[in-house]
Design a protein around this motif. Structure first.
Motif, PDB file in Angstrom:
ATOM      1  N   ALA A  89       0.842  -1.202   0.000  1.00  0.00           N
ATOM      2  CA  ALA A  89       0.000   0.000   0.000  1.00  0.00           C
ATOM      3  C   ALA A  89       0.873   1.246   0.000  1.00  0.00           C
ATOM      4  CB  ALA A  89      -0.929  -0.024   1.212  1.00  0.00           C
ATOM      5  N   LYS A  90       1.941   1.207   0.791  1.00  0.00           N
ATOM      6  CA  LYS A  90       2.849   2.360   0.884  1.00  0.00           C
ATOM      7  C   LYS A  90       3.507   2.643  -0.470  1.00  0.00           C
ATOM      8  CE  LYS A  90       4.655   5.271   3.867  1.00  0.00           C
ATOM      9  NZ  LYS A  90       3.770   6.256   4.492  1.00  0.00           N
ATOM     10  N   LEU A  91       3.684   1.593  -1.275  1.00  0.00           N
ATOM     11  CA  LEU A  91       4.274   1.767  -2.613  1.00  0.00           C
ATOM     12  C   LEU A  91       3.249   2.241  -3.645  1.00  0.00           C
ATOM     13  CD1 LEU A  91       6.540  -1.396  -2.927  1.00  0.00           C
ATOM     14  CD2 LEU A  91       7.310   0.948  -3.229  1.00  0.00           C
ATOM     15  N   GLY A  92       2.000   2.390  -3.211  1.00  0.00           N
ATOM     16  CA  GLY A  92       0.988   2.888  -4.140  1.00  0.00           C
ATOM     17  C   GLY A  92       0.322   1.817  -4.977  1.00  0.00           C
ATOM     18  N   CYS A  93       0.474   0.547  -4.581  1.00  0.00           N
ATOM     19  CA  CYS A  93      -0.187  -0.521  -5.340  1.00  0.00           C
ATOM     20  C   CYS A  93      -1.701  -0.369  -5.250  1.00  0.00           C
ATOM     21  CB  CYS A  93       0.184  -1.896  -4.779  1.00  0.00           C
ATOM     22  SG  CYS A  93       1.876  -2.379  -5.121  1.00  0.00           S
ATOM     23  N   THR A  94      -2.368  -0.627  -6.344  1.00  0.00           N
ATOM     24  CA  THR A  94      -3.840  -0.663  -6.345  1.00  0.00           C
ATOM     25  C   THR A  94      -4.319  -2.093  -6.143  1.00  0.00           C
ATOM     26  OG1 THR A  94      -3.940   1.238  -7.840  1.00  0.00           O
ATOM     27  CG2 THR A  94      -5.906  -0.160  -7.732  1.00  0.00           C
ATOM     28  N   PHE A  95      -3.710  -3.025  -6.859  1.00  0.00           N
ATOM     29  CA  PHE A  95      -4.187  -4.412  -6.870  1.00  0.00           C
ATOM     30  C   PHE A  95      -3.163  -5.367  -6.265  1.00  0.00           C
ATOM     31  CE2 PHE A  95      -6.246  -2.338 -10.509  1.00  0.00           C
ATOM     32  CZ  PHE A  95      -7.573  -2.663 -10.285  1.00  0.00           C
TER      33      PHE A  95
END
Ligand SMILES: O=C[C@H](O)COP(=O)(O)O
Length: 261
Positions: A89-95
């Motif tokens: 999540a911290k890396l900006g993943c959506t899926f």
């Protein structure tokens, strides 16, 4: 309910972070902004590529999203080699892909593990792409519908309707993955319709009508049109063809309803 198609490119264990940058740049160049009103397109690289992909996508304000191929059931601690939902999540993943047949088979992940990973993804605001699918023996025995429904039920057991509304399901018949043997559009529709029907029972008619159900297994630019034209198929989880920028952009454009890039 209108569901926006989703094309997800699962790179599996292919491409280092430099190759990843090059592929994302080429896909983005081939897929101008106008397509993204009609289709969501995401890339699912290996963990080691994610930071580079994030930097490129955010820096250049690309409309692609990105995700990860797996997530730990744990949040942190002594779990050597694992990656948590919080980190993704911290890396900006959506899926995040959960329960891919290669993890179920090669890493003995059962439905309980898939459920725990789905919960971990949801807890961290990631959208799990929960994979199910039958092997060839089940298909040949004609038991594919009941098998997939049972796998779906076990993989989502106890989740609330609200949780289920945040999930993407991917139907991937194992016999069609990486084999060139694509299921017919009617085969894909038969199982995806059964999945949607079961989602009504597990959640509600409204939720079932909104959940995106993808087909995966030897999808390419030639067959994607017929597959996503099916009533209950809302996109594709693409393996091999997602490693070729032109083909991935073309099949995404087809899922958007055209025109070809
Ligand atoms: O996650 C993707 C699927 O396993 C499909 O792979 P494939 O398109 O190479 O058959």
């Amino acid at each position: 309910m209108a569901r926006k198609p989703l094309i997800a490119g699962n790179w599996k264990m292919n491409l280092n972070h430099l190759e990843a940058i090059s592929l994302v740049q080429k896909i983005a160049f081939s897929l101008p902004a106008k397509y993204f009103d009609k289709v969501d397109v995401t890339v699912i690289p290996p963990f080691t590529d994610i930071r580079s992909v994030q930097t490129l996508i955010e820096g250049d304000k690309l409309l692609l999203t990105f995700g990860a191929q797996d997530v730990s059931t744990h949040d942190s601690g002594a779990y050597t080699g694992e990656i948590s939902g919080g980190m993704l999540a911290k890396l900006g993943c959506t899926f995040v892909v959960v329960g891919h047949s290669e993890r179920r088979t090669l890493h003995s992940e059962d439905d309980a593990t898939v459920l725990a990973k789905t919960k971990a993804a949801l807890k961290h605001g990631l959208t799990p792409i929960v994979c199910i699918g039958e092997g060839l023996n089940i298909r040949e025995a004609g038991e594919h519908v009941s098998y997939n429904v049972a796998q779906l039920r076990a993989s989502l057991e106890g989740l609330s309707a609200e949780d289920i509304s945040k999930i993407v399901i991917a139907y991937e018949p194992v016999w069609a993955i990486g084999t060139g043997k694509v299921a017919s559009a009617a085969d894909a529709q038969e199982v995806c319709a059964a999945i949607r029907e079961e989602l009504q029972t597990l959640a509600s008619a409204d939720v079932a009508a909104g959940v995106r159900i993808l087909y995966g297994g030897s999808v390419n630019a030639k067959n994607v049109g017929e597959i996503v034209a099916q009533n209950d198929v809302d996109g594709a989880l693409v393996g091999g063809a997602s490693l070729k920028a032109d083909e991935f952009a073309t099949l995404s454009a087809i899922a958007a309803g055209g025109p070809l890039p």
